[in-house]
Write a protein that holds these residues in place. Structure first.
Motif, PDB file in Angstrom:
ATOM      1  N   ALA A 165      22.895  34.855  13.346  1.00 54.20           N
ATOM      2  CA  ALA A 165      22.683  35.870  12.312  1.00 54.20           C
ATOM      3  C   ALA A 165      21.552  36.815  12.674  1.00 54.20           C
ATOM      4  N   VAL A 166      20.470  36.273  13.229  1.00 55.18           N
ATOM      5  CA  VAL A 166      19.338  37.136  13.612  1.00 55.18           C
ATOM      6  C   VAL A 166      19.791  38.174  14.634  1.00 55.18           C
ATOM      7  N   ARG A 167      20.574  37.741  15.601  1.00 53.40           N
ATOM      8  CA  ARG A 167      21.066  38.671  16.629  1.00 53.40           C
ATOM      9  C   ARG A 167      21.966  39.742  16.005  1.00 53.40           C
ATOM     10  N   LYS A 168      22.840  39.339  15.090  1.00 57.19           N
ATOM     11  CA  LYS A 168      23.739  40.303  14.459  1.00 57.19           C
ATOM     12  C   LYS A 168      22.966  41.357  13.664  1.00 57.19           C
ATOM     13  N   VAL A 169      21.985  40.918  12.881  1.00 55.45           N
ATOM     14  CA  VAL A 169      21.209  41.863  12.069  1.00 55.45           C
ATOM     15  C   VAL A 169      20.349  42.752  12.962  1.00 55.45           C
ATOM     16  N   ALA A 170      19.715  42.162  13.972  1.00 52.02           N
ATOM     17  CA  ALA A 170      18.871  42.944  14.886  1.00 52.02           C
ATOM     18  C   ALA A 170      19.695  43.995  15.623  1.00 52.02           C
TER      19      ALA A 170
END
Length: 200
Positions: free
Chosen positions: A85-90
């Motif tokens: 999720a962090v990668r997707k949002v970033a």
């Protein structure tokens, strides 16, 4: 020139885990949302709940020509897949790893202690390990919120997935507020000032 910040509060989703030691990072993001007067909503296709606000020298959500965009985030994945999720949002918001702040529980700090640091390993923390793996870097900033080590021979996983005892709840509320202060300080005054103010 403005920069966009991504503030990640680590935890497990759902009411079963709300209020547990492992979810203290998520509690801090909830506090930041309250300060900014915003609510987390599901980010389509990003496996996260996010809220958007801005920060300036005057604070969160205070109108200013020099305000930086801030994305407050909790993953909808379990802790050990937080990095997805962090990668997707970033990626969606074009946030570089140096502008990512991750708030997480830390068993190597006593309850009531906070540490701000940039970079480093994962120290056995599954959420940090997942984020480092998916961002291909450990060079994000961490706000480490002390929860202490389990007493005796209690299993570590059981310990962090349990709620705080009632005798500690006032102290953890203060600690969540201090961690939120540390996040704001990081964004407005920088790492060195935040470390000097909160790493005691």
């Amino acid at each position: 020139m403005t920069r966009t910040w991504l503030v990640v509060g680590l935890g497990n989703p759902g009411p079963t885990y709300a209020g547990t030691r492992h979810n203290v990072g998520a509690m801090v993001v909830t506090e930041l949302c309250a300060r900014a007067g915003v609510s987390l909503t599901s980010a389509r296709g990003q496996r996260a709940d996010v809220a958007r606000t801005r920060i300036s020298a005057a604070g969160l959500a205070v109108p200013s020509a020099q305000a930086d965009p801030v994305i407050l985030m909790r993953s909808r994945t379990y802790m050990n897949e937080s990095g997805i999720a962090v990668r997707k949002v970033a990626d969606f918001s074009h946030v570089p790893v140096g502008s990512v702040i991750v708030i997480h529980d830390e068993i190597d700090l006593d309850l009531g202690r906070i540490r701000v640091k940039a970079g480093g390993g994962d120290n056995g923390h599954n959420g940090l390990r997942s984020i480092r793996s998916h961002l291909h870097s450990g060079e994000f900033t961490r706000v480490r919120v002390g929860v202490g080590r389990p007493p005796g021979h209690q299993d570590l996983a059981d310990y962090v997935l349990k709620g705080f005892p009632s005798r500690d709840r006032d102290e953890i509320a203060v600690q969540v507020g201090l961690a939120a202060d540390a996040v704001e300080c990081l964004m407005t005054d920088g790492l060195a000032v935040a470390q000097n103010r909160f790493n005691h």
